[in-house]
Design an enzyme around this catalytic site. Structure first.
Site, PDB file in Angstrom:
ATOM      1  N   GLU A  22      41.277  42.310  50.203  1.00 11.17           N
ATOM      2  CA  GLU A  22      40.748  41.279  49.299  1.00 11.17           C
ATOM      3  C   GLU A  22      40.458  39.997  50.070  1.00 11.17           C
ATOM      4  OE1 GLU A  22      39.918  40.413  46.358  1.00 11.17           O
ATOM      5  OE2 GLU A  22      40.573  41.960  44.965  1.00 11.17           O
ATOM      6  N   ARG A 105      51.075  37.669  39.671  1.00  8.87           N
ATOM      7  CA  ARG A 105      50.813  37.379  41.077  1.00  8.87           C
ATOM      8  C   ARG A 105      49.479  36.677  41.192  1.00  8.87           C
ATOM      9  NH1 ARG A 105      46.592  40.648  42.756  1.00  8.87           N
ATOM     10  NH2 ARG A 105      46.454  42.768  41.930  1.00  8.87           N
ATOM     11  N   ASN A 107      45.700  36.226  42.611  1.00 12.16           N
ATOM     12  CA  ASN A 107      44.589  37.098  42.986  1.00 12.16           C
ATOM     13  C   ASN A 107      43.582  36.229  43.750  1.00 12.16           C
ATOM     14  OD1 ASN A 107      43.826  39.881  42.834  1.00 12.16           O
ATOM     15  ND2 ASN A 107      42.171  39.286  41.502  1.00 12.16           N
ATOM     16  N   ASP A 125      50.724  44.378  36.029  1.00 11.39           N
ATOM     17  CA  ASP A 125      50.325  45.539  35.215  1.00 11.39           C
ATOM     18  C   ASP A 125      49.018  45.298  34.448  1.00 11.39           C
ATOM     19  OD1 ASP A 125      50.936  43.839  33.128  1.00 11.39           O
ATOM     20  OD2 ASP A 125      52.552  45.065  32.305  1.00 11.39           O
ATOM     21  N   ASN A 153      39.105  36.325  39.292  1.00  9.51           N
ATOM     22  CA  ASN A 153      38.325  36.837  40.408  1.00  9.51           C
ATOM     23  C   ASN A 153      37.083  35.996  40.693  1.00  9.51           C
ATOM     24  OD1 ASN A 153      39.094  39.094  41.982  1.00  9.51           O
ATOM     25  ND2 ASN A 153      39.105  40.354  40.117  1.00  9.51           N
ATOM     26  N   ASP A 203      34.380  42.130  40.589  1.00 13.59           N
ATOM     27  CA  ASP A 203      35.591  41.696  41.297  1.00 13.59           C
ATOM     28  C   ASP A 203      35.266  40.441  42.111  1.00 13.59           C
ATOM     29  OD1 ASP A 203      37.967  41.594  42.756  1.00 13.59           O
ATOM     30  OD2 ASP A 203      38.234  43.745  42.707  1.00 13.59           O
TER      31      ASP A 203
END
Ligand code: BGC
Ligand code: CA
Length: 296
Positions: A22, A105, A107, A125, A153, A203
């Site tokens: 990423e 978390r 990203n 999750d 994102n 994304d």
């Protein structure tokens, strides 16, 4: 406008088998492509001239990385923001964000032209609307800028600095805000690109010198180029399904680096996609814009 066929030759730059590659950014100062493997807690630095990739364990999931105006790299980590000393590998936390939200978390993230670092969160999750987008100021204070985000994102800014593009992946598209560079304020959110489910989840994203947006498609095995009006211009097909992000780099900013993920693939799927988790590179034509460093 007719969408062009790909025909762009893609190479594997690093056969990394990343779980969740990423956040690629080009660090012009070091001539390196810096990227992360979020779930492996690693920050990678790829030096194309030496064809060498090195990585450091930063101790917790790391969603994004950016260069700084001072030495080291700034990181968006599970518990907040930290600075990595690339000589020693030490990480020093400089600000908390969601350290108390154990299910979340960081990203994707990037810096704006004023040197603020923007990064968003998501639930491990993928619980809907559990995340937010944060703005790390130069003085290390943190502001929550968007609430109720599912998978934060793909952010980037237009060359005139008046627009910020943003992706919340499950919404299947790209939104734009009016951006005020002086204050870092956002307003007037609206949809600019709709992406059909069959194409994959939007994304990571980057922008080129012509203002066109390049969107990585997770599950779609492709990067697509769209006009700022939302028309599909070009599709680059990749030999891996889970494509996570892309950015321009290299001496002329025409190398498009693309990250991917090997996570959650069965043995069978991995056998069919041996390059899953690789860092890819291609030269589709247009040049990108340099990444801004963090100024704090
Ligand atoms: C996240 C992944 C997620 C993907 C789908 C990525 O940015 O890190 O966890 O599956 O987006 O859009
Ligand atoms: Ca991403």
């Amino acid at each position: 406008m007719m969408a062009r066929d790909d025909g762009v030759e893609v190479e594997v730059a690093v056969e990394a088998r990343a779980q969740l590659g990423e956040g690629p950014i080009w660090n012009g100062a070091s001539g390196q492509l810096v990227w992360v493997d979020i779930m492996a807690c690693r920050v990678h630095r790829f030096t194309p001239d030496a064809e060498a990739d090195e990585s450091a364990d930063v101790g917790q999931p790391v969603g994004a990385v950016a260069a700084r105006t001072t030495p080291g790299l700034v990181l968006a980590m599970r518990d907040g923001f930290g600075v990595l000393d690339t000589d020693t590998g030490d990480v020093q936390m400089i600000a908390g964000a969601e350290a108390h939200v154990k299910g979340n978390r960081m990203n994707d993230g990037k810096c704006d032209s004023a040197g603020r670092f923007w990064a968003g969160t998501m639930a491990f999750d993928q619980s809907p609307a559990a995340g937010a987008l944060y703005r790390l100021e130069r003085d290390h204070s943190v502001a929550k800028m968007i609430q109720g985000v599912s998978i934060s994102n793909g952010l980037c800014w237009s060359a005139d600095d008046r627009s910020m593009y943003y992706i919340d992946s499950p919404t299947q598209g790209v939104d734009v805000f009016d951006f005020d560079a002086a204050s870092g304020g956002l307003s007037n959110r609206r949809r600019v690109i709709d992406i059909p489910k069959e194409a994959g989840l939007p994304d990571g994203m980057t922008i080129d010198e012509q203002g066109f947006l390049w969107v990585a498609l997770y599950g779609g095995g492709a990067v697509r180029r769209y006009s700022p009006e939302g028309e599909l211009d070009l599709t680059i097909e990749l030999p891996a399904a889970q494509i996570t992000s892309c950015t321009f780099g290299g001496n002329d900013f025409r190398d498009l680096y693309i990250t991917s993920a090997a996570q959650e693939l069965s043995e069978e799927a991995l056998a069919a996609q041996p390059h899953a988790g690789a860092l890819f590179v291609c030269r589709p034509g247009p040049a990108g814009l340099p990444a801004n460093p963090y100024a704090g």
